[in-house]
Design an enzyme around this catalytic site. Structure first.
Site, PDB file in Angstrom:
ATOM      1  N   ASN A 286      57.860 -17.383   8.187  1.00 46.01           N
ATOM      2  CA  ASN A 286      58.668 -16.200   8.504  1.00 46.01           C
ATOM      3  C   ASN A 286      58.135 -15.545   9.771  1.00 46.01           C
ATOM      4  O   ASN A 286      57.183 -16.033  10.389  1.00 46.01           O
ATOM      5  CB  ASN A 286      58.662 -15.220   7.321  1.00 46.01           C
ATOM      6  CG  ASN A 286      57.259 -14.763   6.991  1.00 46.01           C
ATOM      7  OD1 ASN A 286      56.614 -14.104   7.789  1.00 46.01           O
ATOM      8  ND2 ASN A 286      56.769 -15.159   5.828  1.00 46.01           N
TER       9      ASN A 286
ATOM     10  N   ASP B 295      58.032 -16.904  -0.619  1.00 51.06           N
ATOM     11  CA  ASP B 295      58.367 -16.831  -2.039  1.00 51.06           C
ATOM     12  C   ASP B 295      58.575 -18.216  -2.661  1.00 51.06           C
ATOM     13  O   ASP B 295      58.501 -18.364  -3.871  1.00 51.06           O
ATOM     14  CB  ASP B 295      59.644 -16.005  -2.238  1.00 51.06           C
ATOM     15  CG  ASP B 295      59.396 -14.535  -1.944  1.00 51.06           C
ATOM     16  OD1 ASP B 295      58.333 -14.026  -2.342  1.00 51.06           O
ATOM     17  OD2 ASP B 295      60.245 -13.898  -1.284  1.00 51.06           O
TER      18      ASP B 295
ATOM     19  N   LYS C 102      56.037 -38.299   6.956  1.00 53.19           N
ATOM     20  CA  LYS C 102      57.098 -37.502   7.570  1.00 53.19           C
ATOM     21  C   LYS C 102      58.462 -37.930   7.010  1.00 53.19           C
ATOM     22  O   LYS C 102      58.724 -39.133   6.893  1.00 53.19           O
ATOM     23  CB  LYS C 102      57.052 -37.743   9.089  1.00 53.19           C
ATOM     24  CG  LYS C 102      57.993 -36.894   9.866  1.00 53.19           C
ATOM     25  CD  LYS C 102      57.888 -37.222  11.353  1.00 53.19           C
ATOM     26  CE  LYS C 102      59.105 -36.676  12.063  1.00 53.19           C
ATOM     27  NZ  LYS C 102      59.360 -37.332  13.326  1.00 53.19           N
TER      28      LYS C 102
ATOM     29  N   LYS D 103      55.188  -4.386 -10.059  1.00 55.48           N
ATOM     30  CA  LYS D 103      53.946  -5.095  -9.677  1.00 55.48           C
ATOM     31  C   LYS D 103      52.711  -4.293 -10.057  1.00 55.48           C
ATOM     32  O   LYS D 103      51.600  -4.655  -9.669  1.00 55.48           O
ATOM     33  CB  LYS D 103      53.952  -5.358  -8.158  1.00 55.48           C
ATOM     34  CG  LYS D 103      55.234  -5.958  -7.614  1.00 55.48           C
ATOM     35  CD  LYS D 103      55.144  -7.448  -7.409  1.00 55.48           C
ATOM     36  CE  LYS D 103      56.473  -7.952  -6.857  1.00 55.48           C
ATOM     37  NZ  LYS D 103      56.414  -9.265  -6.319  1.00 55.48           N
TER      38      LYS D 103
HETATM   39  O1  PMT Z   1      53.142  -8.913  10.508  1.00 56.69           O
HETATM   40  P1  PMT Z   1      54.060  -7.964  11.261  1.00 56.69           P
HETATM   41  O2  PMT Z   1      54.887  -8.686  12.285  1.00 56.69           O
HETATM   42  O3  PMT Z   1      53.299  -6.790  11.807  1.00 56.69           O
HETATM   43  O4  PMT Z   1      55.121  -7.399  10.214  1.00 56.69           O
HETATM   44  C1  PMT Z   1      54.731  -6.529   9.208  1.00 56.69           C
HETATM   45  C2  PMT Z   1      55.443  -6.843   7.863  1.00 56.69           C
HETATM   46  C3  PMT Z   1      56.929  -6.613   8.024  1.00 56.69           C
HETATM   47  C4  PMT Z   1      55.172  -8.294   7.473  1.00 56.69           C
HETATM   48  C5  PMT Z   1      54.804  -5.880   6.795  1.00 56.69           C
HETATM   49  O5  PMT Z   1      55.045  -4.537   7.169  1.00 56.69           O
HETATM   50  C6  PMT Z   1      55.417  -6.136   5.435  1.00 56.69           C
HETATM   51  O6  PMT Z   1      56.458  -5.617   5.049  1.00 56.69           O
HETATM   52  N1  PMT Z   1      54.739  -7.003   4.610  1.00 56.69           N
HETATM   53  C7  PMT Z   1      55.237  -7.460   3.306  1.00 56.69           C
HETATM   54  C8  PMT Z   1      56.270  -8.537   3.532  1.00 56.69           C
HETATM   55  C9  PMT Z   1      56.762  -9.141   2.233  1.00 56.69           C
HETATM   56  O7  PMT Z   1      56.437 -10.240   1.923  1.00 56.69           O
HETATM   57  O8  PMT Z   1      57.482  -8.310   1.494  1.00 56.69           O
HETATM   58  P2  PMT Z   1      58.149  -8.735   0.057  1.00 56.69           P
HETATM   59  O9  PMT Z   1      58.978  -7.582  -0.266  1.00 56.69           O
HETATM   60  O10 PMT Z   1      58.762 -10.086   0.140  1.00 56.69           O
HETATM   61  O11 PMT Z   1      56.877  -8.824  -0.879  1.00 56.69           O
HETATM   62  C10 PMT Z   1      56.415  -7.733  -1.662  1.00 56.69           C
HETATM   63  C11 PMT Z   1      54.924  -7.780  -1.829  1.00 56.69           C
HETATM   64  O12 PMT Z   1      54.570  -8.914  -2.593  1.00 56.69           O
HETATM   65  C12 PMT Z   1      54.128  -7.858  -0.566  1.00 56.69           C
HETATM   66  O13 PMT Z   1      52.973  -7.031  -0.678  1.00 56.69           O
HETATM   67  C13 PMT Z   1      53.700  -9.322  -0.495  1.00 56.69           C
HETATM   68  O14 PMT Z   1      52.441  -9.474   0.173  1.00 56.69           O
HETATM   69  C14 PMT Z   1      53.582  -9.682  -1.962  1.00 56.69           C
HETATM   70  N2  PMT Z   1      53.841 -11.071  -2.314  1.00 56.69           N
HETATM   71  C15 PMT Z   1      55.042 -11.663  -2.062  1.00 56.69           C
HETATM   72  C16 PMT Z   1      55.274 -12.965  -2.451  1.00 56.69           C
HETATM   73  C17 PMT Z   1      54.250 -13.670  -3.099  1.00 56.69           C
HETATM   74  N3  PMT Z   1      54.402 -14.931  -3.460  1.00 56.69           N
HETATM   75  N4  PMT Z   1      53.062 -13.071  -3.336  1.00 56.69           N
HETATM   76  C18 PMT Z   1      52.840 -11.787  -2.962  1.00 56.69           C
HETATM   77  O15 PMT Z   1      51.758 -11.245  -3.181  1.00 56.69           O
END
Ligand code: PMT
Length: 404
Positions: free
Chosen positions: A210, A279, A289, A341
């Site tokens: 991403n 995710d 490959k 969470k």
């Molecule tokens: O890196 P930059 O370019 O500065 O951008 C910053 C950002 C947009 C990445 C940052 O501000 C941000 O929003 N980070 C979280 C991005 C994300 O994955 O959001 P989510 O809503 O999909 O996930 C929710 C939370 O679950 C997050 O804390 C993530 O780290 C966590 N997660 C998600 C999936 C997973 N398999 N395990 C996790 O722990």
């Protein structure tokens, strides 16, 4: 705070004038020292006018303009004793080499040896000069002395090349200088920060990822370190300079990130999950490959481990700060993820907007707190947002303890 600004002889010397302004705006008193070469690019009078002080231009001679210069044989010792921080911008390849090797053949390099306080260096030079093994070895020596290296940034250079070598923006350098005199209110904490994207391989040469640049997570790590915390930064693959004074663990996939986070869990007191973790992934990656054919192709993906949810179950009395990248319904999603969470704080950003979320240098966030409160942080640099997050985290911990 009293700052000596050493200006080296490079085209970026003109940006040092902006740095004087940025430091003064942050209440620093600035004494400018110019090398002989720097004076070929900008006149001392410019710096004298901006700093409101005479500029030091040489070791022994006051030169032609007594109004704008000041020097004496022992002045480097006196200036070294009177000032708190030395920042050198632009730090040319030549200056870095002289600092690294203890060569003291002008005022700035002599002052450097006499100075015992913190040093910030903002390199600026041609890409090949920066990449040269000699410069990189000098940088390593300077880093090992505990000096803070800010930049250089990537971009279009005065020599016509595109690449690393551009001096960092004055505001960024001023923030680095300021951070050295900041309050140490996170002393005693061990803060685990995750940053950047993860890359989930599809085969040995392809992956799903991403747009996360790591800027938000790295700003959080730097802010925590500047405020006295021990920081463990678990970073996905990014292309930005590493924060100073933090322990970095590099990982690639969500599974590797989970393992690294769990390995650091016991020793941490605050966990900040700003990484954009994939995710889904291919759970069994083919060894060879994938071949291209004319047929349509579909991929079967499995969910990755949800690290934040797992931490929510295992956190104990640690403060757990999650993030949420949303394109709609920010308030609802912040509240929902905070609860589902089991976080203490959830930092939501509406990532579809200009200057918010992925890749940008700024962010605008909504904090959801376990106390039920929602706090908006307006658009600001990611460093400022990071500091606000820690300000609120410290208050929240007090509130949660008081409620127990
Ligand atoms: O890196 P930059 O370019 O500065 O951008 C910053 C950002 C947009 C990445 C940052 O501000 C941000 O929003 N980070 C979280 C991005 C994300 O994955 O959001 P989510 O809503 O999909 O996930 C929710 C939370 O679950 C997050 O804390 C993530 O780290 C966590 N997660 C998600 C999936 C997973 N398999 N395990 C996790 O722990």
């Amino acid at each position: 705070m009293k700052v000596v600004l050493g200006v080296g002889g490079g085209i970026a010397a003109y940006k040092a004038a902006e740095l004087v302004r940025a430091l003064s705006e942050r209440d620093a008193e600035v004494q400018v020292v110019m090398t002989e070469a720097a004076q070929e690019f900008v006149r001392p009078l410019t710096f004298a006018a901006l700093s409101g002080r005479k500029v030091i231009t040489g070791m022994f001679s006051a030169g032609g303009g007594a109004e704008e210069t000041l020097s004496s044989a022992v002045e480097h010792i006196q200036v070294a004793q009177e000032n708190d921080i030395l920042v050198v911008a632009p730090a040319t390849a030549d200056l870095l080499a002289r600092f690294a090797n203890g060569i003291a053949n002008d005022f700035l390099t002599t002052f450097y040896l006499a100075f015992t306080g913190p040093v910030v260096l903002a390199p600026a030079m041609n890409t090949n000069m920066w990449n040269h093994a000699a410069t990189q070895a000098n940088i390593e020596v300077l880093r090992s002395r505990g000096h803070r290296i800010v930049g250089p940034g990537d971009g279009f250079l005065a020599c016509g090349m595109v690449g690393p070598g551009r001096m960092s923006e004055p505001v960024e350098i001023a923030e680095a200088v300021l951070s050295l005199s900041r309050r140490k209110d996170l002393e005693g904490e061990t803060i685990l920060v995750t940053a950047g994207p993860t890359q989930e391989p599809l085969d040995p040469v392809r992956f799903v990822s991403n747009r996360s640049s790591g800027k938000m997570g790295y700003a959080l790590a730097q802010a925590a370190a500047d405020r006295g915390a021990r920081v463990i930064l678990i970073s996905g693959p990014v292309h930005i300079p590493e924060p100073f004074g933090v322990q970095i663990v590099h990982v690639r996939t969500a599974t590797e990130m989970r393992d690294a986070v769990l390995a650091g869990l016991d020793e941490s007191t605050i966990i900040v999950k700003s990484a954009a973790v994939a995710d889904y992934h291919v759970s069994t990656v083919p060894q060879q490959k994938m071949k291209k054919t004319a047929a349509r192709m579909s991929l079967e993906l499995d969910p990755t481990p949800d690290i934040l949810a797992e931490l929510g179950q295992k956190k104990g009395d640690r403060l757990l700060i999650g993030f949420a990248a949303e394109t709609e319904n920010l308030r609802q999603e912040v509240r929902r993820k905070l609860a589902s969470k089991n976080c203490d704080m959830l930092v939501g950003n509406l990532v579809g907007q200009e200057g918010v979320g992925f890749e940008s240098d700024t962010n605008e966030v909504l904090l959801g707190l376990a106390t039920g409160e929602l706090i908006s942080i307006p658009k600001a640099s990611k460093r400022e947002v990071a500091d606000r997050i820690f300000d609120e985290a410290l208050k929240l911990r007090l509130a949660l303890h008081a409620a127990q």
